[in-house]
Motif scaffolding. Structure first.
Motif, mmCIF file in Angstrom:
data_model
loop_
_atom_site.group_PDB
_atom_site.id
_atom_site.type_symbol
_atom_site.label_atom_id
_atom_site.label_comp_id
_atom_site.label_asym_id
_atom_site.label_seq_id
_atom_site.Cartn_x
_atom_site.Cartn_y
_atom_site.Cartn_z
ATOM 1 N N LEU A 1 40.037 -0.303 -3.010
ATOM 2 C CA LEU A 1 38.818 0.454 -2.729
ATOM 3 C C LEU A 1 38.037 -0.160 -1.564
ATOM 4 N N ALA B 1 31.812 -0.372 -4.364
ATOM 5 C CA ALA B 1 32.490 -0.205 -5.654
ATOM 6 C C ALA B 1 33.683 -1.143 -5.759
ATOM 7 N N GLY C 1 40.048 -2.969 -7.003
ATOM 8 C CA GLY C 1 38.854 -3.185 -6.197
ATOM 9 C C GLY C 1 39.185 -3.509 -4.751
ATOM 10 N N ALA D 1 29.882 3.191 0.230
ATOM 11 C CA ALA D 1 29.857 3.310 -1.232
ATOM 12 C C ALA D 1 31.178 2.863 -1.846
ATOM 13 N N LEU D 2 32.304 3.275 -1.256
ATOM 14 C CA LEU D 2 33.615 2.853 -1.758
ATOM 15 C C LEU D 2 33.787 1.345 -1.656
ATOM 16 N N THR E 1 32.523 -4.707 -6.391
ATOM 17 C CA THR E 1 32.077 -4.835 -7.781
ATOM 18 C C THR E 1 33.256 -5.024 -8.725
ATOM 19 N N LEU E 2 34.331 -4.262 -8.517
ATOM 20 C CA LEU E 2 35.510 -4.397 -9.372
ATOM 21 C C LEU E 2 36.172 -5.760 -9.207
#
Length: 287
Positions: free
Chosen positions: A274, A132, A271, A128-129, A135-136
């Motif tokens: 992450l 994310a 991002g 999940a991280l 995506t960033l």
């Protein structure tokens, strides 16, 4: 894990990331499937003499030939064909990377069902991280982009690399990398030739830029990165291998920044942090 072996995943990420750069260099001078067909034929031209000179072992039974060939069509033909067609038809490389970046999540879902691998809560958190973070990194490329039909080949690429990784891990995790390359690229080239002859002009503008991109994709990607991918699939779980693809968009962004002076905003940097954290959590095995 010895230091050289522990560095193989990071070397793979770097080499795999340059594929988007190679596509950007070469696609203005050839249609996507024609470009890829030329790449596959050149790989076969290089690998066949190597197989004969080194007397590399072939698979012991026809079933292994079939399984290795299917994995090659999925990983090379469907994945690369989808990525190149998406970029050629206007989908930004960052958006393409984001779509393909969903692969670890799909692989984690399929690994338990197809391979019997257990995905721990720690790995789900890392997945999940990582998503994310991806995506960033590409968020600034999403605004104002007409997606629709351009997403179809990118989604096909996502399914190709996901199914190819799971299929290879399930049916043919171990094979000689020299003969395996020939078995993977031969059916891929045949299928690509049929589709390209029916849908493209198959004309190539042999500029120095195209030749450089072609040689880079053949030697660095099709020989180097694919060999590393096969080694990683052989030695690690499907989920661990798949999480490495989360690092591709951040790595591509850094390379584009160095080569093309593309800016990296605060969101992109956050991002990357992450994504790296997510890959660490998903791949690390608690003591």
């Amino acid at each position: 894990m010895p230091l050289p072996t522990s560095l193989l995943p990071f070397l793979f990420v770097f080499l795999w990331s340059t594929g988007f750069i190679g596509a950007k260099f070469g696609l203005p001078y050839a249609e996507p499937l024609t470009f890829l067909l030329t790449r596959y034929l050149l790989v076969l031209t290089l690998m066949l003499p190597l197989v004969l000179l080194t007397r590399a072992p072939w698979p012991a039974n026809p079933r292994q030939f079939f399984h290795i060939g299917v994995s090659g069509v999925l990983v090379h033909g469907v994945y690369l064909g989808g990525v190149f067609m998406a970029i050629k038809h206007g989908l930004p490389a960052g958006v393409t990377a984001l779509v393909v970046g969903m692969q670890p999540l799909l692989t984690a879902c399929g690994a338990g069902f197809l391979l019997g691998e257990r995905v721990s809560p720690r790995q789900w958190l890392g997945l999940a991280l990582g998503f994310a973070g991806v995506t960033l990194v590409v968020a600034n490329k999403l605004a104002g982009v007409p997606l629709a039909a351009m997403l179809v080949p990118a989604i096909a690429a996502l399914l190709g690399i996901t199914l190819g990784t799971l299929y290879q891990k399930r049916f043919c995790p171990r094979f000689d990398l020299r003969t395996g390359s020939v078995i993977q690229f031969l059916p891929t080239a045949l299928i690509t030739a049929v589709v390209a002859s029916a849908s493209e002009s198959m004309l190539i503008e042999w500029t120095p830029q195209f030749v450089f991109a072609l040689l880079w994709l053949v030697l660095v990607l099709s020989v180097g990165a694919i060999s590393l991918l096969n080694l990683l699939i052989r030695s690690g779980s499907a989920v661990n291998v798949a999480t490495l693809f989360y690092l591709t968009p951040p790595s591509t962004a850094i390379i584009a920044w160095l080569l093309f002076d593309e800016t990296l905003g605060a969101l992109a940097v956050a991002g990357m942090v992450l994504a790296v954290s997510g890959v660490y959590l998903a791949r690390a095995t608690p003591r």
